[in-house]
Motif scaffolding. Structure first.
Motif, mmCIF file in Angstrom:
data_model
loop_
_atom_site.group_PDB
_atom_site.id
_atom_site.type_symbol
_atom_site.label_atom_id
_atom_site.label_comp_id
_atom_site.label_asym_id
_atom_site.label_seq_id
_atom_site.Cartn_x
_atom_site.Cartn_y
_atom_site.Cartn_z
ATOM 1 N N GLY A 1 34.391 42.983 63.066
ATOM 2 C CA GLY A 1 35.611 43.557 63.278
ATOM 3 C C GLY A 1 35.913 44.946 63.167
ATOM 4 O O GLY A 1 34.705 45.885 62.959
ATOM 5 N N VAL A 2 36.813 45.827 63.525
ATOM 6 C CA VAL A 2 37.071 47.059 63.531
ATOM 7 C C VAL A 2 38.300 47.475 62.539
ATOM 8 O O VAL A 2 39.332 46.962 62.887
ATOM 9 N N GLU A 3 38.154 48.227 61.860
ATOM 10 C CA GLU A 3 38.985 48.893 60.970
ATOM 11 C C GLU A 3 39.505 50.104 61.337
ATOM 12 O O GLU A 3 38.898 51.199 61.415
ATOM 13 N N PRO A 4 40.719 50.171 62.131
ATOM 14 C CA PRO A 4 41.426 51.337 62.699
ATOM 15 C C PRO A 4 41.726 52.413 61.522
ATOM 16 O O PRO A 4 42.083 51.898 60.356
ATOM 17 N N PHE A 5 41.699 53.550 61.687
ATOM 18 C CA PHE A 5 42.242 54.568 60.918
ATOM 19 C C PHE A 5 41.617 54.380 59.261
ATOM 20 O O PHE A 5 42.155 54.603 58.308
ATOM 21 N N ALA A 6 40.331 54.262 59.373
ATOM 22 C CA ALA A 6 39.621 53.925 58.180
ATOM 23 C C ALA A 6 39.247 55.070 57.407
ATOM 24 O O ALA A 6 39.326 55.090 56.104
ATOM 25 N N VAL A 7 38.858 56.108 58.052
ATOM 26 C CA VAL A 7 38.532 57.482 57.377
ATOM 27 C C VAL A 7 39.585 58.582 57.795
ATOM 28 O O VAL A 7 39.534 58.824 59.203
ATOM 29 N N SER A 8 40.245 59.375 57.007
ATOM 30 C CA SER A 8 41.034 60.521 57.408
ATOM 31 C C SER A 8 40.166 61.722 57.242
ATOM 32 O O SER A 8 39.659 62.030 56.454
ATOM 33 N N LEU A 9 40.042 62.400 58.678
ATOM 34 C CA LEU A 9 39.665 63.859 58.558
ATOM 35 C C LEU A 9 40.613 64.746 58.960
ATOM 36 O O LEU A 9 40.773 65.443 59.999
ATOM 37 N N GLY A 10 41.627 64.852 57.773
ATOM 38 C CA GLY A 10 42.672 65.817 58.247
ATOM 39 C C GLY A 10 43.760 65.498 58.886
ATOM 40 O O GLY A 10 44.113 64.355 58.487
ATOM 41 N N SER A 11 43.858 65.740 60.042
ATOM 42 C CA SER A 11 44.881 65.264 61.048
ATOM 43 C C SER A 11 44.235 64.093 62.079
ATOM 44 O O SER A 11 45.114 63.614 62.701
ATOM 45 N N THR A 12 42.996 64.061 61.712
ATOM 46 C CA THR A 12 42.460 62.899 62.740
ATOM 47 C C THR A 12 41.845 61.875 61.749
ATOM 48 O O THR A 12 41.622 62.068 60.838
ATOM 49 N N PHE A 13 41.682 60.636 62.604
ATOM 50 C CA PHE A 13 41.286 59.383 61.852
ATOM 51 C C PHE A 13 40.064 58.954 62.887
ATOM 52 O O PHE A 13 40.070 58.963 64.050
ATOM 53 N N VAL A 14 39.220 58.297 62.045
ATOM 54 C CA VAL A 14 38.334 57.440 62.584
ATOM 55 C C VAL A 14 37.999 55.999 62.171
ATOM 56 O O VAL A 14 38.663 55.785 61.044
ATOM 57 N N SER A 15 37.699 55.056 63.043
ATOM 58 C CA SER A 15 37.654 53.764 62.897
ATOM 59 C C SER A 15 36.433 53.181 62.255
ATOM 60 O O SER A 15 35.086 54.146 62.781
ATOM 61 N N LYS A 16 36.374 52.275 61.530
ATOM 62 C CA LYS A 16 34.845 51.636 61.285
ATOM 63 C C LYS A 16 34.597 50.188 61.700
ATOM 64 O O LYS A 16 35.647 49.376 61.598
ATOM 65 N N VAL A 17 33.369 50.038 62.124
ATOM 66 C CA VAL A 17 32.973 48.878 62.530
ATOM 67 C C VAL A 17 32.345 47.958 61.330
ATOM 68 O O VAL A 17 31.475 48.542 60.940
ATOM 69 N N HIS A 18 32.946 46.821 61.161
ATOM 70 C CA HIS A 18 32.443 46.338 60.121
ATOM 71 C C HIS A 18 31.313 45.117 60.562
ATOM 72 O O HIS A 18 31.511 44.419 61.706
ATOM 73 N N MET A 19 30.328 45.104 60.206
ATOM 74 C CA MET A 19 28.993 44.218 60.392
ATOM 75 C C MET A 19 28.506 43.550 59.120
ATOM 76 O O MET A 19 28.991 43.947 58.173
#
Length: 172
Positions: free
Chosen positions: A146-164
């Motif tokens: 699965g992929v978790e959208p908006f997993a980490v906030s970097l100020g005004s941007t977000f990154v998703s995390k791939v779950h393995m």
């Protein structure tokens, strides 16, 4: 090249390595360099608890005497989830990449997970788009679930995390 479990005496170089990791790759970790730098050395020492039943352990990759990589393994304490372990804080310093340290760290973590009674699988997350890391995990037998959208906030941007995940000892 050696990989071994880090001990409380390794806390200072482990802290330095990980603070570099957090600062150089803020999108790869949930913790920030500022958060971790503010923690007392005793926090880092406690993370390296050497007891066989510790809730987590950290492995270090050494090039000679120098710590160049680390990966943690956290064991789930809750009864219904004790069959899972979580790989965390995986990092290899830039100058040591492509030297096999990452693979050795993951393999050692899998061995540690397999040695813990009842652990049947290891899970991890990797930042979406980090092809080098995700490819390493795939070569080590991990599969995406699965992929978790908006997993980490970097100020005004977000990154998703791939779950393995990867099985350790599942009944056939």
């Amino acid at each position: 090249m050696t990989v071994r479990r880090l001990l409380p005496a390794d806390a200072v170089p482990y802290r330095a390595l990980m603070l570099d990791a957090y600062a150089l790759h803020p999108d790869a970790f949930t913790s920030s360099a500022a958060e971790r730098a503010a923690l007392p050395l005793s926090w880092w020492v406690a993370r390296l608890d050497p007891s066989p039943a510790a809730g987590q352990l950290v492995l270090g990759a050494f090039d000679g005497e120098r710590l160049v990589g680390a990966a943690g393994l956290e064991f789930e304490p809750r009864e219904k989830a004790r069959h899972k372990a979580h790989l965390f804080g995986m990092y290899v310093a830039a100058e040591a990449r492509q030297g096999g340290f990452g693979r050795q760290l993951v393999d050692a973590a899998l061995e540690q997970a397999a040695a813990r009674p009842g652990v049947r699988l290891v899970q991890l997350t990797v930042t979406e788009g980090n092809r080098a890391a995700q490819s390493l995990y795939e070569r080590c037998g991990f599969a995406v679930f699965g992929v978790e959208p908006f997993a980490v906030s970097l100020g005004s941007t977000f990154v998703s995390k791939v779950h393995m995940w990867r099985a350790i000892d599942l009944p056939g």
